[in-house]
Design an enzyme around this catalytic site. Structure first.
Site, short mmCIF file in Angstrom:
data_model
loop_
_atom_site.label_atom_id
_atom_site.label_comp_id
_atom_site.label_asym_id
_atom_site.label_seq_id
_atom_site.Cartn_x
_atom_site.Cartn_y
_atom_site.Cartn_z
N MET A 5 46.04 81.36 44.70
CA MET A 5 46.36 80.14 44.51
C MET A 5 47.79 79.48 44.25
SD MET A 5 43.62 78.87 45.33
CE MET A 5 43.20 77.15 45.09
N ASP A 21 55.70 85.90 37.06
CA ASP A 21 54.63 86.66 37.05
C ASP A 21 54.64 88.09 36.83
OD1 ASP A 21 52.22 87.81 37.63
OD2 ASP A 21 51.45 86.21 39.40
N LEU A 25 46.97 80.54 36.19
CA LEU A 25 46.43 81.93 35.61
C LEU A 25 44.80 82.01 35.67
CD1 LEU A 25 48.89 81.55 32.44
CD2 LEU A 25 48.94 83.19 34.57
N THR A 41 41.63 77.33 35.69
CA THR A 41 40.39 76.60 35.35
C THR A 41 39.80 77.28 34.17
OG1 THR A 41 39.59 76.59 37.73
CG2 THR A 41 37.76 76.66 36.19
N ARG A 45 38.61 73.01 45.72
CA ARG A 45 38.63 73.35 47.19
C ARG A 45 39.16 74.85 47.41
NH1 ARG A 45 40.96 67.56 49.10
NH2 ARG A 45 38.88 66.36 48.35
N LYS A 73 36.33 69.42 36.36
CA LYS A 73 36.35 70.79 37.36
C LYS A 73 35.28 71.63 37.16
CE LYS A 73 37.60 74.64 39.52
NZ LYS A 73 37.58 74.52 40.94
N MET A 104 27.76 72.16 39.70
CA MET A 104 26.86 71.82 40.66
C MET A 104 27.09 72.27 42.00
SD MET A 104 26.62 67.49 41.53
CE MET A 104 25.38 66.98 42.67
N SER A 105 28.19 73.01 42.57
CA SER A 105 28.16 73.37 43.81
C SER A 105 27.84 75.05 43.63
CB SER A 105 29.92 73.37 44.24
OG SER A 105 30.72 73.94 43.55
N LYS A 130 4.32 69.21 42.79
CA LYS A 130 3.23 69.78 43.77
C LYS A 130 3.98 70.51 45.05
CE LYS A 130 1.77 67.48 47.13
NZ LYS A 130 2.07 67.41 48.75
P1 NAD Z 1 44.58 85.15 40.85
O1 NAD Z 1 44.30 86.27 40.23
O2 NAD Z 1 44.87 85.62 42.35
O3 NAD Z 1 46.16 84.78 40.45
C1 NAD Z 1 46.56 84.82 39.06
C2 NAD Z 1 47.83 85.40 38.77
O4 NAD Z 1 48.31 85.12 37.83
C3 NAD Z 1 48.25 86.77 39.33
O5 NAD Z 1 49.47 86.75 40.13
C4 NAD Z 1 48.63 87.59 38.12
O6 NAD Z 1 49.45 88.57 38.06
C5 NAD Z 1 48.97 86.28 37.30
N1 NAD Z 1 49.16 86.38 35.75
C6 NAD Z 1 48.15 86.95 35.02
N2 NAD Z 1 48.55 87.09 33.85
C7 NAD Z 1 49.63 86.66 33.43
C8 NAD Z 1 50.57 86.09 32.53
N3 NAD Z 1 50.28 86.73 31.37
N4 NAD Z 1 51.76 85.96 32.86
C9 NAD Z 1 52.13 85.35 34.20
N5 NAD Z 1 51.37 85.74 35.14
C10 NAD Z 1 50.06 86.10 35.08
O7 NAD Z 1 44.15 83.93 40.65
P2 NAD Z 1 43.73 82.66 41.50
O8 NAD Z 1 42.46 82.86 42.47
O9 NAD Z 1 45.17 82.21 42.07
O10 NAD Z 1 43.25 81.78 40.45
C11 NAD Z 1 44.02 81.02 39.56
C12 NAD Z 1 43.26 80.01 38.81
O11 NAD Z 1 42.72 79.08 39.84
C13 NAD Z 1 41.96 80.50 38.18
O12 NAD Z 1 41.67 79.91 37.01
C14 NAD Z 1 40.54 80.27 39.18
O13 NAD Z 1 39.63 79.72 38.56
C15 NAD Z 1 41.34 78.76 39.78
N6 NAD Z 1 40.97 78.60 41.30
C16 NAD Z 1 40.91 79.69 42.00
C17 NAD Z 1 40.47 79.01 43.59
C18 NAD Z 1 40.30 80.38 44.68
O14 NAD Z 1 39.88 79.93 45.71
N7 NAD Z 1 40.93 81.51 44.53
C19 NAD Z 1 40.14 77.99 43.79
C20 NAD Z 1 40.02 76.99 42.77
C21 NAD Z 1 40.67 77.20 41.46
#
Ligand code: NAD
Length: 317
Positions: free
Chosen positions: A34, A53, A89, A120, A147, A195, A201-202, A264
């Protein structure tokens, strides 16, 4: 140290110039599934972006560098001269690490930025982290997203924001580079709370959808026919689009469809599941609520009165 390659979108780097053009200097931490498309949208829309990162995937790094972003090898380098720092993260532990541990945000001298956590995480973590930032005179917002990844790519995320209402207008234009719906939800922690409620719910309705379509699968009824039918009723449209606004949210719980009849019909579905060999676990956990309510005044009230019943058994006003 921050590394950059000249990409197509480079703008004058003078601070003042950015201010005049209403552009921001953003530090982005966590450029994964994301974070990478979100950071790409920030830089594509003319802002200056540093990213950090330590586990970054090569393709994400290349994409951001090609857009003109700078790759920083430490948080110390990332925060220099930034107006905003964003974290995206995996979980709360990662966010706390980046905030409080070695080479963390709060260890840096530069504290002249607004911090926005878009991960999240548990709302109480958002609230506690904000307390620490507040005592360091840094404004913090929780702004998790809903989303999917294609919405992150298109810049059409739903972003739910918790934090200082008066300061919200300062971060809104930046968030609008990533989302088409940026909604202020309340004080710190409210974005994270909204969030989690949305996901609860979903995520639960995903299972009841899967169980229901499994019943269709076993029934021999055409799947498309069933889907077309289900999407015309509360089952597929959802209670918030159908029954709730007309009844309980309109302070009307006089019986239309009584809870005792819902009980029922739920038992009929569970019995059919037994016959079909399908374990309807979500239905079984809902059954207890309907059975318990059936022993109370809610028995003969409208099924949407379960909102009042659930509040009552949880001692909510
Ligand atoms: P991801 O694992 O793909 O990306 C996370 C990134 O954070 C990675 O590139 C990782 O290297 C980096 N990271 C981890 N520890 C770190 C640190 N200490 N310092 C710097 N970077 C670090 O995760 P994502 O899918 O991008 O999700 C990120 C957040 O968004 C989560 O909380 C997730 O629940 C939320 N989210 C994800 C989606 C989805 O569809 N993937 C949708 C909505 C919300």
């Amino acid at each position: 140290m921050c590394v950059k390659t000249e990409g197509p979108i480079r703008i004058n780097k003078q601070n003042q110039h950015y201010k005049e053009l209403n552009m921001s200097k953003v530090g982005f931490i966590g450029v994964g599934t994301m974070g990478c498309p979100m950071a790409s949208n920030i830089v594509s829309k003319g802002n200056d972006l540093n990213f950090y990162d330590p586990y970054v995937q090569e393709n994400n790094k290349t994409k951001l560098l090609n857009l003109g972003a700078k790759h920083c090898l430490s948080i110390k380098d990332l925060v220099q001269d930034r107006d905003f720092v964003i974290t995206m993260l995996p979980n709360g532990t990662n966010v706390k690490d980046v905030c409080f541990n070695n080479d963390s945000l709060l260890q840096q001298e530069q504290k002249n930025y607004i911090f926005i956590d878009m991960s999240t995480i548990l709302p109480s973590d958002s609230i506690n982290i904000n307390e620490e930032f507040k005592s360091n005179n840094i404004f913090m917002f929780d702004a998790p997203v809903a989303r999917l990844v294609n919405n992150a790519i298109d810049g059409t995320l739903l972003i739910m924001v918790g934090g200082d209402k008066e300061k919200f207008d300062t971060i809104k234009p930046l968030l609008e580079t990533m989302g088409s719906d940026v909604i202020y939800c309340g004080s710190n922690g409210s974005g994270s709370k909204m969030k989690i409620i949305n996901n609860y719910m979903s995520i639960v309705s995903n299972i009841v959808t899967a169980e229901s379509l499994s019943l269709v699968h076993k029934s021999g009824i055409d799947l498309n026919l069933a889907i077309n039918l289900l999407t015309t009723t509360a089952a597929g449209k959802g209670h918030l689009n159908t029954s709730y606004p007309m009844k309980v949210l309109n302070n009307d719980i006089a019986p239309g469809f009584k809870n005792t009849l819902a009980l029922k019909d739920l038992k009929l579905a569970l019995e059919q599941g037994e016959i079909d060999g399908i374990d309807l676990r979500t239905g079984k956990s809902a059954l207890k609520n309907y059975e318990d309510a059936d022993k109370t005044k809610y028995k003969d009230l409208d099924w949407t009165s379960m909102f009042n019943y659930i509040k009552e058994i949880n001692n909510l006003d």
